[in-house]
Scaffold this motif. Structure first.
Motif, PDB file in Angstrom:
ATOM      1  N   ARG A 169     116.055  12.492 -10.622  1.00  0.00           N
ATOM      2  CA  ARG A 169     114.891  12.144  -9.793  1.00  0.00           C
ATOM      3  C   ARG A 169     113.935  11.203 -10.512  1.00  0.00           C
ATOM      4  O   ARG A 169     113.362  10.299  -9.908  1.00  0.00           O
ATOM      5  N   GLN A 170     113.749  11.424 -11.814  1.00  0.00           N
ATOM      6  CA  GLN A 170     112.816  10.577 -12.545  1.00  0.00           C
ATOM      7  C   GLN A 170     113.314   9.138 -12.616  1.00  0.00           C
ATOM      8  O   GLN A 170     112.547   8.195 -12.406  1.00  0.00           O
ATOM      9  N   GLY A 171     114.606   8.957 -12.905  1.00  0.00           N
ATOM     10  CA  GLY A 171     115.138   7.607 -12.975  1.00  0.00           C
ATOM     11  C   GLY A 171     115.124   6.906 -11.624  1.00  0.00           C
ATOM     12  O   GLY A 171     114.799   5.714 -11.537  1.00  0.00           O
ATOM     13  N   ILE A 172     115.481   7.635 -10.568  1.00  0.00           N
ATOM     14  CA  ILE A 172     115.448   7.042  -9.232  1.00  0.00           C
ATOM     15  C   ILE A 172     114.021   6.670  -8.848  1.00  0.00           C
ATOM     16  O   ILE A 172     113.762   5.579  -8.319  1.00  0.00           O
ATOM     17  N   ALA A 173     113.095   7.574  -9.110  1.00  0.00           N
ATOM     18  CA  ALA A 173     111.694   7.292  -8.789  1.00  0.00           C
ATOM     19  C   ALA A 173     111.169   6.106  -9.582  1.00  0.00           C
ATOM     20  O   ALA A 173     110.413   5.273  -9.058  1.00  0.00           O
ATOM     21  N   LEU A 174     111.584   6.016 -10.865  1.00  0.00           N
ATOM     22  CA  LEU A 174     111.115   4.898 -11.682  1.00  0.00           C
ATOM     23  C   LEU A 174     111.665   3.570 -11.177  1.00  0.00           C
ATOM     24  O   LEU A 174     110.926   2.565 -11.094  1.00  0.00           O
ATOM     25  N   GLY A 175     112.959   3.520 -10.835  1.00  0.00           N
ATOM     26  CA  GLY A 175     113.520   2.286 -10.306  1.00  0.00           C
ATOM     27  C   GLY A 175     112.913   1.894  -8.969  1.00  0.00           C
ATOM     28  O   GLY A 175     112.611   0.709  -8.742  1.00  0.00           O
ATOM     29  N   PHE A 176     112.712   2.863  -8.103  1.00  0.00           N
ATOM     30  CA  PHE A 176     112.106   2.566  -6.800  1.00  0.00           C
ATOM     31  C   PHE A 176     110.650   2.131  -6.954  1.00  0.00           C
ATOM     32  O   PHE A 176     110.186   1.222  -6.246  1.00  0.00           O
ATOM     33  N   LEU A 177     109.936   2.753  -7.883  1.00  0.00           N
ATOM     34  CA  LEU A 177     108.547   2.346  -8.120  1.00  0.00           C
ATOM     35  C   LEU A 177     108.470   0.923  -8.661  1.00  0.00           C
ATOM     36  O   LEU A 177     107.563   0.161  -8.310  1.00  0.00           O
ATOM     37  N   GLY A 178     109.450   0.552  -9.506  1.00  0.00           N
ATOM     38  CA  GLY A 178     109.491  -0.835  -9.974  1.00  0.00           C
ATOM     39  C   GLY A 178     109.717  -1.817  -8.836  1.00  0.00           C
ATOM     40  O   GLY A 178     109.126  -2.908  -8.815  1.00  0.00           O
ATOM     41  N   ALA A 179     110.573  -1.448  -7.883  1.00  0.00           N
ATOM     42  CA  ALA A 179     110.798  -2.316  -6.731  1.00  0.00           C
ATOM     43  C   ALA A 179     109.534  -2.474  -5.898  1.00  0.00           C
ATOM     44  O   ALA A 179     109.192  -3.584  -5.457  1.00  0.00           O
ATOM     45  N   LEU A 180     108.822  -1.378  -5.691  1.00  0.00           N
ATOM     46  CA  LEU A 180     107.563  -1.472  -4.938  1.00  0.00           C
ATOM     47  C   LEU A 180     106.537  -2.311  -5.684  1.00  0.00           C
ATOM     48  O   LEU A 180     105.766  -3.077  -5.063  1.00  0.00           O
ATOM     49  N   ALA A 181     106.502  -2.185  -7.020  1.00  0.00           N
ATOM     50  CA  ALA A 181     105.572  -3.007  -7.806  1.00  0.00           C
ATOM     51  C   ALA A 181     105.923  -4.486  -7.685  1.00  0.00           C
ATOM     52  O   ALA A 181     105.033  -5.346  -7.604  1.00  0.00           O
TER      53      ALA A 181
END
Length: 344
Positions: A169-181
């Protein structure tokens, strides 16, 4: 010299003489090592065997070694097919009375890396998402943002599961948050390409810092770091649709949609690849002429690479309906953005 009594020990007397005074006379000098000499000569024992208690002899039946246990997943696995296709095919076989074994499980039991293509259903979902991207680009930037966010979320989740890491979950959330950024940076900077590169650099550094704080084994941390960085990079690279012109996004998305569906047709792999690129180029030509054909062909080549990656190593239905749907479109985004800038 005083007379000694019979049988007394004389330290200056030769033991050999004491033994032979009269024939049949009992030995006057007792050798302390005589018992051990007799024991060694008659019984063949050693000092260690003398110290052990006597053990009654018992006849035992010979014991044959038990065979090594065979992994259940490796039982009744047929031979791999020959290169010319004349060998046996892998069907819905069962092993040891268990439930149906999937092709991926069978390949892992044989030590092979399974290459299983997603199929027609994920290809249709890719085509649907591509058409949504094309329609959103025609309507405006914020209409394009909705299917783009869905694409980026599927990319981050599918990449982790494709690498056998779940839950992550942490890695998925981090990658998705980077896309939103990256999306936010593009909107603020009037769709500048530097926003994508800057966000990618920051997220690589952030992923490295977070993995250094992990208490897992070094190998596991390195594996998690690479999966996190690649997931974030693919999700951020999908933001290239937001940085490209609306017409280029329409051409590229339509071409990828047509090419992926053509790739899922039941054809030999080399023929299917050629047909997919040709169909994508034709779809681009229909939308935007010769320039659209070049953009469509380039986008289709990158999309087929993403399609192949989604078929490799540890595929499952979850992988096929996440990475198998998203990776063709995510991998085509840089090609759409770059070719549109070069051709216009």
């Amino acid at each position: 010299m005083t007379n000694q009594p019979y049988g007394a020990y004389d330290p200056y007397q030769d033991p050999q003489q004491a033994q032979g005074v009269w024939p049949g006379q009992q030995q006057a000098y007792e050798d302390p090592y005589a018992d051990q000499q007799y024991t060694q000569q008659w019984q063949g024992q050693t000092w260690e065997t003398q110290m052990q208690p006597p053990v009654a002899a018992t006849a035992y039946a010979p014991v044959s070694p038990a065979p090594a246990p065979v992994p259940q997943a490796a039982q009744a696995v047929p031979e791999a097919p020959a290169a010319d296709g004349s060998g046996p095919e892998y069907g819905p076989a069962t092993m040891g009375g268990n439930s149906r074994v999937t092709d991926a499980q069978r390949a892992r039991a044989e030590g092979r890396s399974p290459i299983i293509e997603p199929g027609m259903q994920p290809a249709l979902l890719t085509a649907l998402l591509g058409l949504l991207l094309a329609g959103g680009a025609a309507l405006g930037t914020y209409a394009l943002l909705v299917p783009l966010v869905v694409l980026q979320g599927l990319t981050a989740a599918g990449w982790f599961r494709l690498n056998g890491m779940w839950p992550a979950r942490q890695g998925i959330a981090l990658g998705f948050l980077g896309a939103l950024a990256a999306d936010a940076a593009l909107l603020v900077s009037d769709r500048s390409t530097a926003a994508i590169l800057g966000t990618l650099g920051v997220w690589v550094l952030l992923s490295l810092v977070l993995q250094l704080r992990s208490h897992a084994d070094p190998d596991e941390r390195m594996y998690g770091l690479m999966a996190t960085v690649v997931a974030a990079a693919l999700a951020i690279a999908a933001a290239g649709y937001l940085a490209a012109d609306a017409s280029a996004v329409t051409v590229g998305a339509v071409a990828v949609a047509a090419g992926v569906v053509a790739r899922a047709l039941p054809l030999p792999t080399p023929v299917s690849v050629v047909v997919a690129v040709a169909v994508a180029a034709g779809a681009g030509f229909v939308v935007d002429g010769s320039a659209g054909a070049l953009v469509g062909a380039g986008a289709a080549v990158c999309a087929l690479i993403g399609h192949r990656v989604a078929s490799y190593d540890y595929p499952s239905r979850f992988v096929h309906f996440t990475a198998g749907v998203a990776l063709p479109l995510a991998a085509a985004a840089p090609a759409v953005h770059t070719l549109a800038r070069v051709l216009t």
